[in-house]
Design a protein around this motif. Sequence first.
Motif, short mmCIF file in Angstrom:
data_model
loop_
_atom_site.label_atom_id
_atom_site.label_comp_id
_atom_site.label_asym_id
_atom_site.label_seq_id
_atom_site.Cartn_x
_atom_site.Cartn_y
_atom_site.Cartn_z
N ILE A 22 19.74 45.25 16.68
CA ILE A 22 18.79 45.35 17.84
C ILE A 22 17.93 46.81 17.60
CG2 ILE A 22 18.92 45.90 20.29
CD1 ILE A 22 21.92 44.31 20.39
N LYS A 23 18.59 47.65 17.30
CA LYS A 23 17.71 48.96 17.22
C LYS A 23 16.65 48.66 16.09
CE LYS A 23 18.91 52.01 20.26
NZ LYS A 23 18.04 52.23 21.30
N LYS A 24 16.71 48.03 15.22
CA LYS A 24 15.78 47.78 14.09
C LYS A 24 14.63 47.06 14.60
CE LYS A 24 15.12 45.19 9.72
NZ LYS A 24 15.51 44.76 8.59
N HIS A 25 14.85 46.07 15.57
CA HIS A 25 13.62 45.43 16.16
C HIS A 25 13.28 46.07 17.38
CE1 HIS A 25 13.96 41.80 13.22
NE2 HIS A 25 15.20 42.15 13.27
N ASN A 26 14.21 46.76 18.13
CA ASN A 26 13.65 47.42 19.17
C ASN A 26 14.12 48.67 19.35
OD1 ASN A 26 12.89 47.82 21.85
ND2 ASN A 26 14.08 46.08 22.82
N PRO A 27 13.66 49.79 18.84
CA PRO A 27 14.28 51.00 18.71
C PRO A 27 14.38 51.77 19.97
CG PRO A 27 12.32 50.89 17.23
CD PRO A 27 12.47 49.61 17.97
N GLN A 28 13.41 51.00 21.19
CA GLN A 28 13.96 51.67 22.68
C GLN A 28 14.82 50.83 23.32
OE1 GLN A 28 12.11 54.43 23.36
NE2 GLN A 28 11.43 54.18 20.99
N ALA A 29 15.47 50.02 23.00
CA ALA A 29 16.41 49.15 23.53
C ALA A 29 17.53 49.90 24.18
CB ALA A 29 16.87 48.18 22.82
N ARG A 30 17.79 49.75 25.30
CA ARG A 30 18.91 50.52 25.91
C ARG A 30 20.19 49.41 26.02
NH1 ARG A 30 16.59 50.09 31.74
NH2 ARG A 30 16.15 48.07 30.79
N ILE A 31 21.33 50.14 25.17
CA ILE A 31 22.64 49.33 24.74
C ILE A 31 23.90 50.09 25.42
CG2 ILE A 31 23.64 48.66 22.84
CD1 ILE A 31 21.22 48.48 21.02
N ILE A 32 24.46 49.38 25.93
CA ILE A 32 26.05 49.76 26.02
C ILE A 32 26.92 48.83 25.72
CG2 ILE A 32 26.34 48.58 28.52
CD1 ILE A 32 27.81 50.90 29.26
N VAL A 33 28.05 49.55 24.67
CA VAL A 33 29.03 48.69 24.05
C VAL A 33 30.43 49.17 25.01
CG1 VAL A 33 30.17 48.28 21.95
CG2 VAL A 33 27.92 48.88 21.94
N LEU A 34 31.06 48.37 25.49
CA LEU A 34 32.19 48.20 25.95
C LEU A 34 33.34 47.82 25.06
CD1 LEU A 34 31.21 46.76 29.69
CD2 LEU A 34 31.34 49.30 28.95
N GLN A 35 34.26 48.97 24.75
CA GLN A 35 35.25 48.75 23.73
C GLN A 35 36.59 48.53 24.53
OE1 GLN A 35 34.78 47.83 20.89
NE2 GLN A 35 33.31 49.14 19.51
N HIS A 36 37.56 47.88 23.70
CA HIS A 36 38.84 47.63 24.08
C HIS A 36 39.63 48.75 24.47
CE1 HIS A 36 42.34 45.50 25.21
NE2 HIS A 36 42.90 45.73 24.08
N ASN A 37 39.53 49.83 23.90
CA ASN A 37 40.35 51.08 23.88
C ASN A 37 39.66 52.36 23.41
OD1 ASN A 37 41.05 51.47 21.19
ND2 ASN A 37 42.54 49.78 21.50
N LYS A 38 40.08 53.56 23.77
CA LYS A 38 39.38 54.70 23.23
C LYS A 38 39.53 54.82 21.83
CE LYS A 38 39.94 59.79 23.98
NZ LYS A 38 40.59 60.92 24.77
N HIS A 39 40.52 54.58 21.12
CA HIS A 39 40.42 54.59 19.72
C HIS A 39 39.44 53.91 19.03
CE1 HIS A 39 41.89 54.68 15.48
NE2 HIS A 39 42.01 53.33 15.51
#
Length: 545
Positions: A22-39
């Motif tokens: 995503i960042k390669k094609h759109n460096p300004q993209a706003r991304i949030i990744v919601l992961q399963h746990n803290k680790h």
Amino acid sequence: MVIKAGAGSGKSTTLRELVKLIKKHNPQARIIVLQHNKHIAEDMIRRLAEYNFRNVDIKTAHSAGLMVCTMNGVASYNKKASKYFYIANDLVKTKKRAEYVRLFSPAGTNTKEVIEASLKKATSQLTEVANMAMITLTDYNDSKAMAEMAVKYNIDATDPIIYTDAVTVIEQGIKSFESRTVMNFSDMIAMPIMLGLKFPKYDYVLVDEGQDLNASALQLVWNFVDPQTGIVIEFGDVNQSIQAWAGALSSGMNDFKKMANARSYPLSICYRCDLAIIRLAQILVPEIEPRDNAPEGIAAVIHNDMIPSAAQPGDYVLCRTNSPLVSMAIKMIKINKRAKVKGRDIGAALDDIYQTVVDIGAPTNIAQFIGELKDYCASEILRSTEKKMSVGKVALMKDQHECMKVIAQCVLDESISKGAIAEIYSHTWVQKKIKDLFDDNISTDYVMLSSVHKSKGLEAKRVFIIEFEKMPFTFPGKTLTNEQMQQEVNIIYVAITRAMNELYFSGVGLIDMADVEGKLRGLTKHDSSAIVPFNQTDPTINPVN
């Protein structure tokens, strides 16, 4: 889109590469990744650090919710996991003490210790109802909806007063949250939704373990999506959905697919398991595929008595319930093998039982403690019948009681083996044994014993599954619903796919692998089997650009 990510299919790697793409094609993209746990979130942050991406947030659902709270200026910096316990405790013991004593104390009993133990149990029920109502977004003003929620999630709430007073507890919790006094983990994901807080918006919302989202977490996802530019991509596996007991939406991935008008894509090659293990998993989930040139591996039956000496540090021992794990860990420790049971929360629950037994019976030594524990367990089973507790709650209670009995007997045996006199051997050694036995840290220095639920997301080169004859887990006198049976079959699938190279089964009636395979094939005949056919082309939905 929905990425149907099977067990060991490289989901974390795919998520990470997706961020880079995503960042390669759109460096300004706003991304949030919601992961399963803290680790897992910390691992992704570490692996992406070298790229120094801007506008990329990697969080758990709880930390994402906390971010929203902070942005709205209503977050408290005094975080207490026991927040609602203290609110409920004040209500039970101060404002409605007489009413709760009458409801929860055994008839004809008026000793201070027994009354305090009963009030503590009432407080626990009220706390559990309030927390679950929030994360499931149940209408807490609707007593009928609250009662239905309690039944669905096996909450031990047996009197209507619990549902009525839960309203007070939740409203006080909201007040303390808004006044920046105190918050807990339920608040982090529920309050942003319940109070309609303002969310930051993202172009891409990437969701990990979508099958384990509860109602609050699912709404968090949608509130992060920019209505003009936002794209949501969810990774998950309905065959690994095993968290319904904790509020997860069993239909969450299907609901997500409909809400997002999403297309589905497979991620079905397993890079974790060797061929012998994959073949077993395929009986339940045919679409899982082995990696190219995967070694044969080992899948075999082993006698239970051989496991303590056979298991080595770094191996996992898995079971559907906890008491067999405690027994097995103690056997290993007795032969000087380092072993831990995963789950500090389990240890905390057992410590609560220990404290209750001590408060009621005031034992002076280990022998007396064991006698008081026996009486306590018998009284709790009787109370479960009188209060018509859910079968799930009774099963959990019995499992905890059995864990305590095993630990107490171990302490007594140690006292005898060391030449101590049982009558003067301190019962406080039970508490020390609990503290030493349970841990959450994963280390190759120990044999790690774990319930299947707590092993989710983990893997080991060698895995032992004990008491396989008790899977799927069934409750005495009760037929499982299709949803419950689905969860139980999924638990078996998760257990099998934790093994990388070697997988061993132990249980009554198991002679060889033909017995294991026959049992797995029998499960696929059930209406709610883990088999969910994959349909790559769905003409009823439109593709995403």
